[in-house]
Design a protein around this motif. Structure first.
Motif, short mmCIF file in Angstrom:
data_model
loop_
_atom_site.label_atom_id
_atom_site.label_comp_id
_atom_site.label_asym_id
_atom_site.label_seq_id
_atom_site.Cartn_x
_atom_site.Cartn_y
_atom_site.Cartn_z
N UNK A 1 56.84 7.75 72.02
CA UNK A 1 56.36 8.62 73.09
C UNK A 1 57.32 9.79 73.30
N UNK A 2 58.62 9.54 73.29
CA UNK A 2 59.58 10.61 73.53
C UNK A 2 59.64 11.60 72.37
N UNK A 3 59.54 11.12 71.14
CA UNK A 3 59.52 12.03 69.98
C UNK A 3 58.30 12.95 70.07
N UNK A 4 57.17 12.37 70.49
CA UNK A 4 55.98 13.19 70.68
C UNK A 4 56.22 14.27 71.73
N UNK A 5 56.90 13.92 72.80
CA UNK A 5 57.20 14.89 73.85
C UNK A 5 58.17 15.95 73.36
N UNK A 6 59.17 15.55 72.57
CA UNK A 6 60.14 16.51 72.06
C UNK A 6 59.46 17.57 71.18
N UNK A 7 58.63 17.11 70.25
CA UNK A 7 58.02 18.08 69.34
C UNK A 7 56.95 18.90 70.06
N UNK A 8 56.28 18.31 71.04
CA UNK A 8 55.31 19.08 71.83
C UNK A 8 56.03 20.16 72.64
N UNK A 9 57.21 19.83 73.17
CA UNK A 9 58.00 20.83 73.89
C UNK A 9 58.46 21.95 72.97
N UNK A 10 58.85 21.58 71.74
CA UNK A 10 59.23 22.60 70.76
C UNK A 10 58.06 23.51 70.44
N UNK A 11 56.87 22.93 70.32
CA UNK A 11 55.67 23.73 70.07
C UNK A 11 55.44 24.71 71.21
N UNK A 12 55.69 24.28 72.43
CA UNK A 12 55.54 25.18 73.57
C UNK A 12 56.47 26.38 73.47
N UNK A 13 57.71 26.15 73.03
CA UNK A 13 58.66 27.26 72.86
C UNK A 13 58.20 28.21 71.75
N UNK A 14 57.60 27.66 70.70
CA UNK A 14 57.10 28.50 69.61
C UNK A 14 55.94 29.37 70.08
N UNK A 15 55.07 28.79 70.88
CA UNK A 15 53.95 29.57 71.42
C UNK A 15 54.47 30.67 72.35
N UNK A 16 55.50 30.37 73.12
CA UNK A 16 56.10 31.38 73.98
C UNK A 16 56.67 32.53 73.15
N UNK A 17 57.32 32.21 72.03
CA UNK A 17 57.87 33.24 71.15
C UNK A 17 56.75 34.10 70.57
N UNK A 18 55.63 33.47 70.20
CA UNK A 18 54.49 34.23 69.68
C UNK A 18 53.95 35.18 70.74
N UNK A 19 53.86 34.70 71.97
CA UNK A 19 53.37 35.54 73.06
C UNK A 19 54.27 36.76 73.25
N UNK A 20 55.57 36.55 73.28
CA UNK A 20 56.51 37.66 73.48
C UNK A 20 56.40 38.68 72.35
N UNK A 21 56.29 38.19 71.12
CA UNK A 21 56.18 39.09 69.97
C UNK A 21 54.88 39.88 70.01
N UNK A 22 53.80 39.25 70.41
CA UNK A 22 52.52 39.95 70.50
C UNK A 22 52.55 41.01 71.59
N UNK A 23 53.20 40.70 72.71
CA UNK A 23 53.27 41.66 73.81
C UNK A 23 54.13 42.86 73.44
N UNK A 24 55.12 42.64 72.58
CA UNK A 24 55.99 43.73 72.17
C UNK A 24 55.38 44.60 71.08
N UNK A 25 54.46 44.01 70.31
CA UNK A 25 53.86 44.74 69.18
C UNK A 25 52.61 45.47 69.66
N UNK A 26 52.58 46.80 69.59
CA UNK A 26 51.47 47.57 70.18
C UNK A 26 50.10 47.21 69.63
N UNK A 27 50.01 46.95 68.33
CA UNK A 27 48.70 46.72 67.70
C UNK A 27 48.27 45.25 67.73
N UNK A 28 49.11 44.38 68.21
CA UNK A 28 48.76 42.96 68.24
C UNK A 28 47.81 42.66 69.39
N UNK A 29 46.96 41.63 69.24
CA UNK A 29 46.11 41.20 70.36
C UNK A 29 46.96 40.77 71.54
#
Length: 326
Positions: free
Chosen positions: A72-100
């Motif tokens: 259960x905890x390993x699942x939570x750890x990797x799910x939390x890591x996925x959340x950080x990756x999605x946050x990084x994608x959001x920041x990169x998209x917001x910074x890139x003018x042509x990105x959705x």
């Protein structure tokens, strides 16, 4: 581009989270840690004697099973890591003018909601409607990440526009049929109905007279201390299982028809997508039958979840490509 590479890696990581979630659920480890986000109030599974003594006083009804707790905890750890990756994608998209902009924002909101569903899965003691929603959220995240990747990477498929337009309704219908089947699969798993029928092709005994659709698909199952291992009677679970199995036939036929029609597309990308779809359908049917014949072996059951996710991704790609092509 860096953002495309990150999304590709995140897609692979999302599949790993989906498989790990399935493994945790099928190992009956969903309540390995009865609190959230930690485990018995700790960031890792406690093992020290003084911690265990404290846990016994705080959780008098809990029985610590380290293997399940770590799953259960390993699942939570990797799910939390996925959340950080999605946050990084959001920041990169917001910074890139042509990105959705709207799509990555929606994906970020979805993963926050997924975290809430993960918490409710534990605090509501595996309530089936919450468990199923958590599973569907993971699949939705997987599909939306692919859609974001495709929108960032121009898709050029020359020729065959007329033929492509003819396949759009069938492709959309196939996607809808598959989504229903995934929901039925999630409902079957969350209600521990995967072994309600142990024979082929449908179910043993006089199953037709025992169907209870109203009870089987009601999200309200009463107030229970825990929903672990299910609270429904046999006839109700059998109804869920039979529905999943019959709709699997509808899904397989629909997807095979689409795959065979894609063989005649002028674009090699569309033809190859059809071949991949056909291969995945055959593999998924084989895994489903194996689950019944072999009494739900863990590896095959987890692979069945992964197969459904890959089918969804393939149909999202096909639909996107056909719309772009048209």
């Amino acid at each position: 581009m860096a953002i495309q590479r990150l999304i590709k890696f995140t897609l692979v990581f999302t599949l790993a989270v989906i498989l790990m979630g399935a493994y945790t659920r099928l190992s009956d480890a969903g309540l390995g840690c009865p609190d959230w986000p930690g485990c018995y109030g700790h960031l890792a599974v406690p093992s020290a004697s003084h911690d265990l003594a404290n846990i016994e006083s705080r959780f008098p009804d809990a029985q610590i099973e380290p293997e399940k707790a770590w799953l259960e905890m390993i699942h939570r750890y990797i799910a939390g890591t996925l959340g950080l990756m999605v946050l990084a994608i959001l920041i990169m998209c917001l910074k890139q003018p042509q990105a959705p902009k709207k799509l990555p924002v929606f994906i970020a909101v979805l993963i926050v909601f997924q975290a809430a569903l993960g918490m409710w899965t534990v605090t509501m003691k595996l309530m089936p409607v919450v468990v199923m929603a958590h599973l569907i959220g993971g699949f939705s995240l997987f599909a939306l990440l692919l859609l974001l990747y495709l929108r960032l990477k121009p898709l050029r498929i020359p020729g065959g526009d007329t033929y492509a337009r003819k396949l759009i309704p069938l492709a959309l219908a196939s996607l809808g049929v598959l989504v229903i089947q995934i929901i039925l699969g999630g409902w079957t798993s969350s209600n521990y109905a995967a072994l309600a029928c142990t024979t082929l092709p449908i179910c043993e005994g006089n199953w037709v007279d025992n169907l209870r659709f109203a009870d089987a698909f009601s999200p309200f199952q009463g107030d229970h201390p825990s929903f672990e291992f299910g609270v429904l009677d046999y006839a109700t679970r059998m109804t869920i299982h039979v529905s999943h199995r019959i709709w699997a036939v509808v899904t397989a036929i629909t997807l095979i028809v689409l795959a065979l029609k894609l063989r005649y597309a002028q674009s090699h990308i569309m033809r190859n997508s059809g071949y991949l779809l056909l291969l995945l359908v055959i593999a998924q049917v084989g895994l489903g039958i194996s689950n019944v014949v072999m009494n739900l072996p863990l590896g095959i059951a987890v692979s069945h979840n992964g197969g459904a996710a890959l089918l969804l991704l393939t149909l999202v790609f096909i639909n996107y490509a056909l719309w772009r092509k048209a």
